[in-house]
Design a protein around this motif. Structure first.
Motif, short mmCIF file in Angstrom:
data_model
loop_
_atom_site.label_atom_id
_atom_site.label_comp_id
_atom_site.label_asym_id
_atom_site.label_seq_id
_atom_site.Cartn_x
_atom_site.Cartn_y
_atom_site.Cartn_z
N PHE A 1 13.68 -10.43 -1.64
CA PHE A 1 12.88 -9.25 -1.30
C PHE A 1 11.71 -9.69 -0.42
CE2 PHE A 1 14.69 -8.51 -5.55
CZ PHE A 1 15.55 -7.47 -5.23
N PRO A 2 11.93 -9.79 0.89
CA PRO A 2 10.89 -10.33 1.76
C PRO A 2 9.68 -9.40 1.94
CG PRO A 2 12.76 -9.59 3.06
CD PRO A 2 13.15 -9.46 1.62
N PHE A 3 8.59 -10.02 2.34
CA PHE A 3 7.35 -9.35 2.71
C PHE A 3 7.12 -9.63 4.19
CE2 PHE A 3 2.90 -9.68 3.77
CZ PHE A 3 2.39 -8.48 3.31
N PHE A 4 6.70 -8.62 4.94
CA PHE A 4 6.30 -8.83 6.32
C PHE A 4 5.25 -7.79 6.68
CE2 PHE A 4 10.05 -6.20 6.20
CZ PHE A 4 9.84 -5.18 7.13
N ALA A 5 4.48 -8.08 7.71
CA ALA A 5 3.38 -7.20 8.10
C ALA A 5 3.19 -7.29 9.60
CB ALA A 5 2.11 -7.61 7.36
N GLY A 6 2.45 -6.34 10.13
CA GLY A 6 2.15 -6.34 11.56
C GLY A 6 1.55 -5.03 12.00
N HIS A 7 1.62 -4.80 13.29
CA HIS A 7 1.16 -3.55 13.88
C HIS A 7 2.36 -2.63 14.10
CE1 HIS A 7 -2.26 -6.15 14.81
NE2 HIS A 7 -2.96 -5.02 14.74
N HIS B 1 8.80 -0.89 0.10
CA HIS B 1 7.50 -0.25 -0.04
C HIS B 1 6.70 -0.62 1.21
CE1 HIS B 1 7.47 1.22 -4.24
NE2 HIS B 1 8.50 0.40 -4.30
N VAL B 2 6.25 0.40 1.93
CA VAL B 2 5.50 0.18 3.16
C VAL B 2 4.13 0.83 3.01
CG1 VAL B 2 5.48 0.44 5.67
CG2 VAL B 2 7.66 0.30 4.46
N TYR B 3 3.11 0.07 3.33
CA TYR B 3 1.74 0.59 3.28
C TYR B 3 1.22 0.61 4.72
CZ TYR B 3 -3.09 1.31 2.06
OH TYR B 3 -4.36 1.83 1.95
N PHE B 4 0.81 1.80 5.18
CA PHE B 4 0.26 1.97 6.53
C PHE B 4 -1.25 2.16 6.45
CE2 PHE B 4 4.58 3.78 6.93
CZ PHE B 4 5.07 3.00 7.96
N GLU B 5 -1.95 1.52 7.38
CA GLU B 5 -3.40 1.72 7.48
C GLU B 5 -3.86 1.38 8.89
OE1 GLU B 5 -7.54 0.06 5.56
OE2 GLU B 5 -5.73 -0.09 4.38
N GLN B 6 -4.43 2.35 9.56
CA GLN B 6 -5.05 2.18 10.87
C GLN B 6 -4.17 1.43 11.87
OE1 GLN B 6 -8.86 0.43 10.00
NE2 GLN B 6 -9.71 2.37 9.29
N THR C 1 -1.56 -0.44 11.32
CA THR C 1 -0.90 -1.64 10.80
C THR C 1 0.01 -1.26 9.64
OG1 THR C 1 -2.65 -2.15 9.21
CG2 THR C 1 -2.86 -3.10 11.43
N PHE C 2 0.86 -2.20 9.27
CA PHE C 2 1.74 -1.96 8.13
C PHE C 2 1.94 -3.25 7.36
CE2 PHE C 2 4.62 -3.63 11.26
CZ PHE C 2 5.53 -4.38 10.53
N GLU C 3 2.24 -3.10 6.08
CA GLU C 3 2.70 -4.19 5.21
C GLU C 3 3.93 -3.67 4.50
OE1 GLU C 3 -0.46 -5.14 2.51
OE2 GLU C 3 -1.63 -6.15 4.06
N ALA C 4 5.00 -4.44 4.50
CA ALA C 4 6.25 -4.00 3.89
C ALA C 4 6.78 -5.08 2.96
CB ALA C 4 7.28 -3.70 4.98
N GLU C 5 7.31 -4.63 1.83
CA GLU C 5 7.89 -5.56 0.87
C GLU C 5 9.07 -4.90 0.17
OE1 GLU C 5 6.55 -8.69 -2.57
OE2 GLU C 5 5.27 -6.98 -2.19
N GLY C 6 10.16 -5.63 0.09
CA GLY C 6 11.33 -5.13 -0.60
C GLY C 6 11.19 -5.24 -2.10
N MET C 7 11.90 -4.36 -2.78
CA MET C 7 11.94 -4.36 -4.24
C MET C 7 13.32 -3.93 -4.67
SD MET C 7 8.32 -2.72 -5.26
CE MET C 7 7.42 -3.98 -6.13
#
Length: 98
Positions: free
Chosen positions: A25-31, A66-71, A73-79
């Motif tokens: 369940f990888p985690f990745f982030a970016g714009h 699960h993706v969290y968006f803010e300004q 950007t995003f952070e995503a992590e599988g579950m």
């Protein structure tokens, strides 16, 4: 246009899983701009907060991302997707009269 973003997040998730098969369940982030073209980006609503995306690949993996968006950007992590995530009870919504 949100559908395009969801598609791109799913593709990126697949790439992350292939890049490191030891991480289930990888985690990745970016714009967000890293994922979609400028026209799609301009058409997206102002995304803030947490979203959940269903993911299923051709090898039988069923996850949620699960993706969290803010300004911008995003952070995503599988579950793991719970086995009963989409079960609907036949009893739901049935009423009896006394």
């Amino acid at each position: 246009m949100y559908g395009e973003l969801v598609y791109r997040i799913g593709k990126r998730y697949s790439q992350e899983r292939q890049r490191d098969p030891g991480v289930e369940f990888p985690f990745f982030a970016g714009h967000i701009s890293d994922l979609v073209d400028p026209v799609t980006l301009a058409a997206l609503p102002d995304l803030q907060g947490e979203y959940v995306i269903a993911y299923k690949d051709g090898q039988g993996a069923s996850h949620v991302i699960h993706v969290y968006f803010e300004q911008g950007t995003f952070e995503a992590e599988g579950m793991p997707l719970p086995d009963d995530a989409f079960d609907i009870s036949a009893d739901v919504g049935q009423f009896t009269e006394d």
